[in-house]
Design a protein around this motif. Structure first.
Motif, short mmCIF file in Angstrom:
data_model
loop_
_atom_site.label_atom_id
_atom_site.label_comp_id
_atom_site.label_asym_id
_atom_site.label_seq_id
_atom_site.Cartn_x
_atom_site.Cartn_y
_atom_site.Cartn_z
N HIS A 120 1.16 -1.07 0.19
CA HIS A 120 0.14 -0.06 -0.47
C HIS A 120 0.68 1.48 0.25
O HIS A 120 0.91 2.27 -0.89
N GLU A 178 1.33 3.86 -3.47
CA GLU A 178 0.97 5.48 -2.80
C GLU A 178 2.15 6.31 -3.04
O GLU A 178 2.05 7.33 -3.46
N ARG A 218 2.04 6.48 -6.98
CA ARG A 218 0.95 7.38 -7.32
C ARG A 218 1.33 8.85 -7.45
O ARG A 218 1.06 9.65 -8.64
N PHE A 257 -1.18 12.23 -0.22
CA PHE A 257 -0.19 11.18 0.04
C PHE A 257 -0.54 10.00 1.14
O PHE A 257 -0.68 10.78 2.23
N LEU A 258 -1.16 9.25 1.22
CA LEU A 258 -1.50 7.78 2.36
C LEU A 258 -2.50 8.90 3.24
O LEU A 258 -1.54 8.63 4.49
N CYS A 271 -9.76 6.32 2.40
CA CYS A 271 -8.01 6.07 1.26
C CYS A 271 -9.26 5.52 -0.25
O CYS A 271 -9.72 4.07 -0.39
N GLU A 285 -8.15 2.03 -2.08
CA GLU A 285 -7.89 0.53 -0.75
C GLU A 285 -8.83 0.43 -1.40
O GLU A 285 -10.29 0.72 -1.38
#
Length: 574
Positions: A492, A496, A499, A534-535, A543, A546
């Motif tokens: 994950h 991220e 991305r 971000f995250l 998110c 997810e």
């Protein structure tokens, strides 16, 4: 008699400085219009890519309407001479060369919205109207002029800009100190522009707008020029000597100086003289250092005389050399950008020029450097990270895995629980680096330091690879619930990071960034910068990615370049 305005506009006027609020603020980004006496080389492409990256970045920010103008400069003595040498007419030569420039820029994915040719009727009409504004303001007069004329630079040069050299026969001659081109003593009757009357207004403009010329060394250079004599500028040529150009309105014996003609392209691109008011002076000109004087001294003065404000910014870059030597037809080392894009791919060559080009100093091109930069940063670091983190063996569900706060608690929770999470101190450093990356990239783009923005992204990509390698997710057992939580969390965080990198790289490598974001199933409406977070799961926020299925696996993100030997053939490196 001309009376230059004491202050043309307030120094902090929103349209001119870009400090206005709201998303409807307009901006014209421009390249120089390229001289149509020969095909494009990598210096031309570099100018265009700098402007294109700024234009694309601004679009990602949702900063309001924007235009990107480019084109070809098709008048002047050099065009006449080049056409005669090629056994063709100036219009035929310009049609062919202009087509080459348009084709090259299109192939390089330069997102221009306007392509101006100075032979177009709409541009010529704008030039005649601009000349009329100068005439009506009393900024022009006719007089006999003599001096050292440089044909390649299409300008008279003062003694301070000359040096001595020897011609092909070994005879002493005078040359331009800037370019090395030979100059010749010329005397003729021309129209003159009262440039000398604008030294104080130009100084005032620069003092009020310290970012008007960037980077800083070029700003200081312009200030030094304004400490020297600023003689009036010859702005026409005898038509008997130069028939290929726009005639002076009302005087068919004279042709408008090619640089006055060319500079007006920035106005004709936005609809001068009727429709420019919605755009001017919110313009950023990207230019090479060899034409700085024309853009930071002559152009602002001409605009002031015509009752218009100077452009918001002049962004200046240096030149490209080839293995330490200046590009030259005589040396046979002029690099063909089309050949380079074929060899390194469009995105690969875009990345190299923008990653290695430093506006403040000349930069060097050679094959081995391109291969090393592109392979290490695009193919290995970025592409390798995407391929490893989305491989079926490590992510068999082909989804964006969930994040576990117990494995990767917030720093405050981490301290309270005595560090019982799985994340290390280096992992938290990675999060800080990536979270701050969009702001750092924004600062560097605004400061015309795209190479530094790419340096920051490359550093974060290396940190993410270290994170992935450090925790070796391929060794974790998915059948063990606790290890599965940590494995999913590693993936994950990695996805991220990718991305964010894909989003920020869109202005530089649009095709590669699209491929990366599509693999992560980031939809087109999710690729802007204004909503880039971000995250969010680290902060306890949902998110949207997810659990989402990943996009189609289209193979390697970027294929490694071959380290083949190269050779020069004519003006192309093969």
């Amino acid at each position: 008699m001309l009376r230059p305005p004491r202050r043309l506009f307030p120094p902090n006027r929103a349209a001119a400085t870009g400090t206005g609020t709201g998303l409807d603020r307009r901006l014209l980004l421009s390249t120089p219009i390229f001289y149509a006496n020969g095909p494009p080389h990598i210096g031309h492409l570099y100018s265009a890519l700098l402007a294109d990256a700024l234009h694309r970045y601004r679009g990602l920010r949702g900063a309001g309407p924007g235009r990107l103008s480019t084109g070809t400069d098709e008048h002047g003595l050099k065009i006449q001479q080049a056409a005669a040498a090629a056994g063709t007419s100036p219009p035929e030569l310009c049609e062919r060369i202009s087509g080459l420039f348009r084709q090259t820029l299109t192939q390089a994915a330069v997102s221009f919205t306007e392509f101006t040719r100075t032979s177009q009727p709409r541009h010529q009409r704008a030039v005649r109207r601009f000349w009329g504004a100068l005439r009506d303001a009393g900024a022009l007069y006719k007089g006999s002029y003599e001096g050292w004329y440089c044909t390649p630079e299409e300008s008279f040069l003062p003694e301070s800009q000359l040096a001595e050299s020897r011609d092909a026969q070994g005879r002493l001659c005078k040359v331009s100190a800037e370019s090395g081109h030979q100059v010749h003593w010329t005397k003729e009757e021309n129209y003159m522009f009262r440039l000398s009357a604008f030294r104080d207004p130009l100084r005032e403009w620069l003092r009020d707008n310290p970012r008007a010329v960037s980077p800083e060394p070029f700003y200081q250079r312009v200030l030094l020029w304004l400490e020297e004599d600023l003689p009036d500028l010859s702005v026409s040529r005898e038509r008997s000597r130069l028939p290929w150009g726009i005639p002076v309105p009302g005087d068919p014996t004279q042709t408008i100086y090619v640089w006055v003609d060319a500079l007006v392209n920035y106005l004709s691109a936005v609809g001068y003289p009727e429709e420019h008011g919605g755009w001017w002076p919110a313009a950023h000109h990207v230019v090479g250092k060899d034409i700085l004087r024309f853009h930071a001294v002559y152009w602002p003065a001409l605009l002031m005389a015509a009752g218009l404000a100077p452009p918001q910014r002049v962004l200046v870059h240096s030149h490209w050399t080839v293995r330490g030597q200046k590009m030259s037809k005589s040396l046979g080392n002029v690099v063909d950008p089309v050949g380079c894009m074929g060899r390194y791919t469009v995105d690969g060559f875009r990345y190299f020029l923008l990653r290695q080009g430093v506006p403040e100093r000349d930069c060097d091109y050679y094959h081995e450097k391109v291969v090393k930069v592109v392979n290490s940063e695009l193919a290995d670091a970025l592409g390798g990270l995407l391929n490893r983190s989305t491989a079926p063996s490590i992510n068999p569900s082909n989804t964006f895995p969930p994040f576990s706060q117990s494995c990767f608690p917030k720093v405050s929770d981490y301290r309270e629980t005595g560090g019982r999470g799985r994340a290390s101190a280096e992992d938290y450093e990675l999060l800080v680096s990536v979270a701050s990356l969009p702001l750092r990239v924004a600062t560097y783009f605004e400061g015309f330091q795209i190479y530094k923005a790419l340096e920051c992204i490359a550093l974060c990509v290396r940190q993410t690879n270290s994170f992935f390698q450090r925790h070796q997710p391929w060794k974790l057992n998915r059948q063990d619930p606790s290890e599965k939580l940590w494995l999913d969390t590693i993936l994950h965080v990695t996805l991220e990071c990718l991305r964010v990198y894909g989003t920020l790289l869109q202005p530089v490598v649009p095709h590669t960034a699209d491929k990366l974001l599509s693999r992560l199933a980031v939809q087109p409406q999710e690729r802007g910068l204004s909503g880039l977070v971000f995250l969010p799961r680290y902060h306890g926020e949902p998110c949207p990615f997810e659990g989402r299925g990943l996009g189609e696996d289209s193979g390697l993100l970027f294929h490694r370049l071959e380290k083949a030997k190269h050779q020069w053939v004519g003006s192309r490196e093969l």
